[in-house]
Design a protein around this motif. Structure first.
Motif, PDB file in Angstrom:
ATOM      1  N   ILE A 284      -7.102  -3.158  -6.412  1.00 38.15           N
ATOM      2  CA  ILE A 284      -7.520  -2.385  -5.236  1.00 38.15           C
ATOM      3  C   ILE A 284      -7.364  -0.878  -5.430  1.00 38.15           C
TER       4      ILE A 284
ATOM      5  N   TYR B 281      -2.042  -4.883  -6.922  1.00 38.87           N
ATOM      6  CA  TYR B 281      -2.324  -3.454  -6.754  1.00 38.87           C
ATOM      7  C   TYR B 281      -3.392  -2.955  -7.719  1.00 38.87           C
TER       8      TYR B 281
ATOM      9  N   LEU C  14      -0.214  18.309 -15.988  1.00 38.30           N
ATOM     10  CA  LEU C  14       1.216  18.553 -15.924  1.00 38.30           C
ATOM     11  C   LEU C  14       1.717  18.215 -14.523  1.00 38.30           C
ATOM     12  N   LYS C  15       2.622  17.242 -14.446  1.00 44.43           N
ATOM     13  CA  LYS C  15       3.126  16.801 -13.142  1.00 44.43           C
ATOM     14  C   LYS C  15       4.643  16.754 -13.234  1.00 44.43           C
ATOM     15  N   ASN C  16       5.284  17.679 -12.496  1.00 46.88           N
ATOM     16  CA  ASN C  16       6.756  17.708 -12.498  1.00 46.88           C
ATOM     17  C   ASN C  16       7.313  17.680 -13.915  1.00 46.88           C
ATOM     18  N   GLY C  17       6.664  18.460 -14.809  1.00 47.87           N
ATOM     19  CA  GLY C  17       7.190  18.609 -16.163  1.00 47.87           C
ATOM     20  C   GLY C  17       6.717  17.583 -17.166  1.00 47.87           C
TER      21      GLY C  17
ATOM     22  N   GLU D  34      -9.928  11.423  -5.604  1.00 52.56           N
ATOM     23  CA  GLU D  34     -10.781  12.273  -4.782  1.00 52.56           C
ATOM     24  C   GLU D  34     -11.254  13.503  -5.531  1.00 52.56           C
TER      25      GLU D  34
ATOM     26  N   PHE E  48      -3.547   4.393  -6.863  1.00 49.98           N
ATOM     27  CA  PHE E  48      -3.050   3.311  -6.016  1.00 49.98           C
ATOM     28  C   PHE E  48      -3.655   3.451  -4.621  1.00 49.98           C
ATOM     29  N   CYS E  49      -3.864   2.324  -3.976  1.00 47.20           N
ATOM     30  CA  CYS E  49      -4.454   2.328  -2.635  1.00 47.20           C
ATOM     31  C   CYS E  49      -3.395   2.688  -1.599  1.00 47.20           C
ATOM     32  N   GLY E  50      -3.735   3.637  -0.748  1.00 46.95           N
ATOM     33  CA  GLY E  50      -2.811   4.058   0.306  1.00 46.95           C
ATOM     34  C   GLY E  50      -2.950   3.205   1.559  1.00 46.95           C
ATOM     35  N   GLU E  51      -2.282   3.631   2.599  1.00 40.67           N
ATOM     36  CA  GLU E  51      -2.271   2.836   3.836  1.00 40.67           C
ATOM     37  C   GLU E  51      -3.115   3.454   4.951  1.00 40.67           C
ATOM     38  N   VAL E  52      -3.881   4.505   4.650  1.00 43.51           N
ATOM     39  CA  VAL E  52      -4.867   5.019   5.599  1.00 43.51           C
ATOM     40  C   VAL E  52      -6.227   4.720   4.983  1.00 43.51           C
ATOM     41  N   TRP E  53      -6.990   3.877   5.630  1.00 43.94           N
ATOM     42  CA  TRP E  53      -8.243   3.379   5.063  1.00 43.94           C
ATOM     43  C   TRP E  53      -9.429   4.004   5.758  1.00 43.94           C
ATOM     44  N   HIS E  54     -10.414   4.391   4.971  1.00 45.68           N
ATOM     45  CA  HIS E  54     -11.615   5.031   5.504  1.00 45.68           C
ATOM     46  C   HIS E  54     -12.820   4.156   5.232  1.00 45.68           C
TER      47      HIS E  54
ATOM     48  N   GLY F 236       1.646  22.277 -10.601  1.00 41.62           N
ATOM     49  CA  GLY F 236       1.852  20.863 -10.333  1.00 41.62           C
ATOM     50  C   GLY F 236       3.257  20.518  -9.870  1.00 41.62           C
ATOM     51  N   LYS F 237       4.100  21.525  -9.736  1.00 37.76           N
ATOM     52  CA  LYS F 237       5.499  21.245  -9.360  1.00 37.76           C
ATOM     53  C   LYS F 237       5.737  21.702  -7.920  1.00 37.76           C
TER      54      LYS F 237
ATOM     55  N   TYR G   3       0.862  -1.183   0.000  1.00 39.41           N
ATOM     56  CA  TYR G   3       0.000   0.000   0.000  1.00 39.41           C
ATOM     57  C   TYR G   3       0.902   1.239   0.000  1.00 39.41           C
ATOM     58  N   SER G   4       0.457   2.284  -0.684  1.00 39.95           N
ATOM     59  CA  SER G   4       1.294   3.485  -0.816  1.00 39.95           C
ATOM     60  C   SER G   4       1.400   4.228   0.510  1.00 39.95           C
TER      61      SER G   4
END
Lengths: 258, 258
Positions: free
Chosen positions: B136, B133, B155-158, B141, B169-175, A187-188, A113-114
């Protein structure tokens, strides 16, 4: 050398702590290295080295807290598991395992899990400690329901209950956007003074809850200065240090700008 | 007595585990007692008693996992700190500290932050384990932003990045809302078969991620049956037990009803 209140020193954390009188601080807010190898100050030869060093500054720190004092230590959940056990073995009183749900900047992984949380251990020296629960209420999530309830109340387990205008009690899972993501441009992420600052509002919550005006807040890993800035804003005294001069200079500038 | 797959037994957990062959299970999903004293099955004479017992069933369990196996253990964060250390000492591989943010039913307190989370430790026997992965992913959001991005990218970091139709991806805090609060009537929680069931969708996420169809899922604290029901729905095999006959009967009814 005698340390002065409301000052920030460039010193090794243990040297700094050794210069402080026992029973001096009301509240310690500590964001130490996490052993993540992201910087030279966060790189250790082994996990054992990291934990030995971590427990050694904890040993020097604990007597510097008043008997009525509180302690918050940030770290990864994995490291906090070991730190929690150590604090319990030193007879500190466990209050909360706080989860800081960062909700952004997830370290994406295809094999687990991330990552996206940090943990904050909240311990006290004794059962006689400050906890200002009224100062840290958080807004209710179901806004419309609460607005209706202000007039008529809500039936809860057979009794009629009315909302508090300041919201509900603060829980132990905290949702604050990380500073890196607040300051994104196109986004940076932008380069900040320090690579892992804690959000000001998160540290303010801790200081409001666990101290009163004029109390002394200690932080020997002050980094970019968030603890000092929060303490000053909230009319607490502070005594802080960091081992890196460039962080201390940045922290002093921020405090002066207030 | 020989245990059969896809059965639920009324047995003490250690007796049950001792009847299972080594290297039998692909996945263990365990929701053991938390030492909260809410029921007779969750009351121990001391913390030491509780941890001694907890570590004793862990010792019997670990050989029953395949070398490619995964393990999830639920508990309070405080207890998980001690369990994490024990699993590390037994050479299990730490993957995640998962926080289940329950967002309701907060144990309100005026002397600390209100409780509202449980922790789930995710460990594996080795580095050769299943982690699906893709199965799941969770919805993004920021829905509007993602809908726009489907056409133009973001645009993400260029670099230009496009959303995945199944989400992030699924994170490690689950709601997940707790079962108690899903089933409220007129603000009153209803009596359930078991006082602390885990949400079905939470357990399904674990089974989807850490096993494949036909894999064997083990649970020696199956309570009301959530692990067995989830496994059957997802076409896995299961082998489960609980020490209380009334829980086992309820669990068998639920599995049969599928």
């Amino acid at each position: 050398m005698i340390l002065k209140l409301n000052s920030i020193y460039t010193m090794d954390c243990i040297d700094f702590l050794n210069k402080i009188d026992d029973g001096f601080a009301d509240l310690a807010v500590l964001d130490p290295p996490y052993n993540m190898r992201k910087s030279d100050w966060d790189t250790f030869k082994s996990d054992k080295d990291f934990f030995d060093w971590t427990f050694s500054w904890i040993d020097v720190l604990l007597p510097k807290l008043k008997d009525t004092g509180s302690l918050y230590i940030f770290n990864t959940p994995y490291n906090c598991a070991f730190i929690l056990q150590y604090l319990v073995s030193k007879k500190m009183k466990f209050q909360n395992w706080i989860t800081w749900d960062k909700r952004d900047g997830l370290g994406a992984s295809k094999r687990k899990y991330s990552n996206g949380q940090e943990a904050i251990l909240f311990f006290t020296k004794s059962n006689r400690y400050t906890f200002n629960y009224e100062e840290i209420r958080v807004p209710y999530e179901s806004v419309e329901r609460m607005q209706a309830a202000e007039k008529t109340g809500i039936l809860k387990n057979g009794k009629r209950w009315y909302p508090n205008p300041n919201g509900r009690f603060c829980g132990e899972v905290w949702h604050f956007t990380s500073e890196r993501h607040k300051t994104k441009v196109n986004g940076k992420v932008q380069k900040l003074d320090h690579i892992t600052p804690k959000p000001l509002d998160l540290v303010e919550r801790i200081i409001k809850a666990s101290s009163n005006e004029k109390d002394i807040v200690l932080d020997c890993f002050v980094g970019g200065g968030t603890t000092a800035v929060s303490a000053k804003k909230l009319l607490r005294n502070f005594i802080c240090s960091d081992s890196k001069a460039e962080f201390v200079e940045a922290a002093k500038r921020k405090v002066k700008a207030l």
